[in-house]
Design a protein around this motif. Sequence first.
Motif, mmCIF file in Angstrom:
data_model
loop_
_atom_site.group_PDB
_atom_site.id
_atom_site.type_symbol
_atom_site.label_atom_id
_atom_site.label_comp_id
_atom_site.label_asym_id
_atom_site.label_seq_id
_atom_site.Cartn_x
_atom_site.Cartn_y
_atom_site.Cartn_z
ATOM 1 N N GLY A 1 1.025 -1.589 0.220
ATOM 2 C CA GLY A 1 0.087 -0.028 -0.312
ATOM 3 C C GLY A 1 0.574 0.821 0.074
ATOM 4 N N GLN A 2 0.179 2.280 -0.545
ATOM 5 C CA GLN A 2 0.735 4.077 0.038
ATOM 6 C C GLN A 2 0.487 4.317 1.089
ATOM 7 O OE1 GLN A 2 2.818 5.148 -1.531
ATOM 8 N NE2 GLN A 2 2.894 4.702 -4.089
ATOM 9 N N PRO A 3 1.580 4.715 2.117
ATOM 10 C CA PRO A 3 2.812 5.647 1.084
ATOM 11 C C PRO A 3 4.241 4.457 1.306
ATOM 12 C CG PRO A 3 2.478 6.269 3.353
ATOM 13 C CD PRO A 3 1.792 5.255 3.464
ATOM 14 N N HIS A 4 4.128 3.085 2.177
ATOM 15 C CA HIS A 4 5.023 2.302 2.357
ATOM 16 C C HIS A 4 6.025 2.255 0.936
ATOM 17 C CE1 HIS A 4 3.376 2.012 6.457
ATOM 18 N NE2 HIS A 4 5.413 2.100 6.452
ATOM 19 N N ALA A 5 4.870 1.736 -0.131
ATOM 20 C CA ALA A 5 5.450 1.309 -1.450
ATOM 21 C C ALA A 5 6.511 2.486 -1.729
ATOM 22 C CB ALA A 5 4.555 0.402 -1.982
ATOM 23 N N ALA A 6 5.811 3.554 -2.236
ATOM 24 C CA ALA A 6 6.876 4.608 -2.496
ATOM 25 C C ALA A 6 7.794 5.042 -1.547
ATOM 26 C CB ALA A 6 5.756 5.982 -2.521
ATOM 27 N N ARG A 7 7.908 4.660 -0.862
ATOM 28 C CA ARG A 7 8.974 4.951 0.724
ATOM 29 C C ARG A 7 10.437 3.840 0.193
ATOM 30 N NH1 ARG A 7 5.731 5.173 6.363
ATOM 31 N NH2 ARG A 7 4.946 7.532 5.523
ATOM 32 N N LEU A 8 9.898 2.643 -0.040
ATOM 33 C CA LEU A 8 10.545 1.405 -0.302
ATOM 34 C C LEU A 8 11.290 1.133 -1.899
ATOM 35 C CD1 LEU A 8 11.953 -1.480 0.987
ATOM 36 C CD2 LEU A 8 9.647 -2.188 -0.447
ATOM 37 N N ALA B 1 8.012 5.728 14.106
ATOM 38 C CA ALA B 1 7.921 4.593 13.564
ATOM 39 C C ALA B 1 7.242 4.684 12.404
ATOM 40 C CB ALA B 1 7.589 3.491 14.633
ATOM 41 N N GLN B 2 5.711 4.998 12.669
ATOM 42 C CA GLN B 2 4.961 5.776 11.311
ATOM 43 C C GLN B 2 5.365 5.549 10.092
ATOM 44 O OE1 GLN B 2 4.622 7.151 14.453
ATOM 45 N NE2 GLN B 2 3.944 9.598 13.875
ATOM 46 N N ASP B 3 6.663 6.981 10.406
ATOM 47 C CA ASP B 3 7.071 7.293 8.959
ATOM 48 C C ASP B 3 8.160 5.985 8.147
ATOM 49 O OD1 ASP B 3 6.242 9.784 9.394
ATOM 50 O OD2 ASP B 3 7.062 10.535 10.631
ATOM 51 N N PHE B 4 8.374 5.057 8.949
ATOM 52 C CA PHE B 4 9.930 4.563 9.170
ATOM 53 C C PHE B 4 9.466 4.150 7.249
ATOM 54 C CE2 PHE B 4 12.173 -0.144 9.138
ATOM 55 C CZ PHE B 4 13.494 0.903 9.203
ATOM 56 N N VAL B 5 10.265 3.115 6.682
ATOM 57 C CA VAL B 5 10.449 2.800 5.277
ATOM 58 C C VAL B 5 8.963 1.746 4.891
ATOM 59 C CG1 VAL B 5 12.565 1.888 5.192
ATOM 60 C CG2 VAL B 5 11.261 2.425 2.895
ATOM 61 N N LEU B 6 9.369 1.177 6.263
ATOM 62 C CA LEU B 6 8.453 -0.301 5.672
ATOM 63 C C LEU B 6 7.757 -0.555 7.502
ATOM 64 C CD1 LEU B 6 11.547 -2.994 5.682
ATOM 65 C CD2 LEU B 6 9.847 -2.482 3.818
ATOM 66 N N PRO B 7 6.601 -0.607 7.140
ATOM 67 C CA PRO B 7 5.700 -1.510 8.377
ATOM 68 C C PRO B 7 6.605 -1.973 9.419
ATOM 69 C CG PRO B 7 4.879 -1.940 6.487
ATOM 70 C CD PRO B 7 5.659 -1.749 5.877
ATOM 71 N N VAL B 8 6.259 -1.491 10.478
ATOM 72 C CA VAL B 8 6.764 -1.851 11.423
ATOM 73 C C VAL B 8 5.994 -2.944 12.150
ATOM 74 C CG1 VAL B 8 8.173 -1.248 14.116
ATOM 75 C CG2 VAL B 8 8.426 -0.001 12.020
ATOM 76 N N THR B 9 6.009 -4.044 11.889
ATOM 77 C CA THR B 9 5.370 -4.800 12.777
ATOM 78 C C THR B 9 5.524 -5.744 13.821
ATOM 79 O OG1 THR B 9 5.813 -6.919 10.645
ATOM 80 C CG2 THR B 9 4.086 -4.965 10.079
#
Length: 429
Positions: free
Chosen positions: A90-97, A389-397
């Motif tokens: 999903g966005q925004p993580h895909a764009a960040r990655l 954490a919410q701005d990190f490149v990947l979801p922190v899970t």
Amino acid sequence: MTGNGSLWERLAPPAPYCPPLEGSARTDLAVIGGGFLGLSAALHAAEAGMDVVLLEAEGPGFGASGRNTGFVVPSLKSALGPAEAEALLGQPHAARLLRLVAGSGDAVFGLIERHGLEVARARNGWLQPGHSTAAEAMLKGRLPALLEAGVDAEFLSRGEMLALAGLPSLHGGLRVASGGQINPLAYARGLARAALAAGVRIHAGSRASGLQETATGWRVATAAGEVAARQALLATNAMVGPLCPPMRDGIVPVRVYQVATQPLPDEFRRRILPAMAPVADTRRHTFALRWTEDGRLVTGGMAVPGPGRDARAARGFLARLRAFVPGLPELRADAVWTGTIAATMDALPRMVRLGPGLFGAIGCNGRGVALSTALGRETAALLAGRTAAQDFVLPVTAPRPVPMARLSGLGPHLWLPWSGLRDRLEAQG
Ligand SMILES: Cc1cc2nc3c(=O)[nH]c(=O)nc-3n(C[C@H](O)[C@H](O)[C@H](O)COP(=O)(O)OP(=O)(O)OC[C@H]3O[C@@H](n4cnc5c(N)ncnc54)[C@H](O)[C@@H]3O)c2cc1C
């Protein structure tokens, strides 16, 4: 400390001295694992002002980081284009990655330059030809999204690819200019030197055997000492073992073999990959090839385990090489070695939170030279509190177990014949 058995050990400068941990230490951040990810995270965290202790079971680059093919690949796995990444993350993580991946070649070569690391390298791009007409079309169709994500890719026709690779059976495909190749063990050892210079205390021969939460953070135990840390990062990749079962169960370990030929005459250097740009095609069982700094070809892949597996794998990969490179002389396997990739089912890397202040980063799959370096830098920013954490490149899970990961040993027996057949049929199509 044992060596990793790779050809790179014969070519890389020696590792810096990193004494084993003895007694008690206290630090802001304990990093467990001295591969690209742990070393990059430790270096960048120290540069961000943190006090860092890195524990490595053997020596810097002992794991996948010192055994890989050394391709610097600013791109995700071929099954994972921008559209697939967005569907999964999903966005925004895909764009960040994708942005991180696009800049990951710069991350590697930038660190080498900035710290003056003694690493044999060539930065003349990375080539990804299709193995079939359909794969060539797929790569061409992916180009606009890659360009939009900032990847400096270009599409090469079959003739242009032939001119750069010298391998007539490959189709057209992509060239990513910011990619290239390095001696991976020299790079791991160079990163260790840079981290030491930045103040990181690196302890080799110091396997973390216990991890315990305390009132102020985490206590990491080794055979001869312990570290009390406010935060800890597991960068143990496929070698995590019993230290952290949730990390171990979150990946599929994939054993990959590498074969280096004898040094070959110059006429082949001029004809095959003349710019030393490494090549990895799109087939499921990728055909990958590069030159070493001492004039050998290195190739490899997966093989069925069992008695005599190294010799069998070497024979198989040299035969495959001869099929791709017409006119090669008699080939000898001067070095055969293996390493283990920590794969995830969706080929995406993960950042997992294992407890308060305890993180684990895994799953750079077969792309970890560039991606682990860049992800290590981003992880340092997270741990230093510079990225939320919410701005990190990947979801922190939370860690997610891979269903039936324990059966991964069957993978080569089942997957290789199936994928080999599909690859051959597609290449004929
Ligand atoms: C054969 C092969 C070829 C590859 N080719 C490429 C390529 O060409 N390009 C590319 O981009 N990627 C490639 N990869 C993938 C890439 O090498 C990895 O993604 C990357 O090196 C992972 O780095 P890492 O730091 O996460 O893990 P690793 O390098 O595996 O480091 C983990 C470290 O943790 C240490 N450790 C484990 N447990 C403990 C413990 N309890 N205490 C202390 N230390 C511990 C290990 O000794 C090891 O040094 C390849 C991988 C393999 C195996």
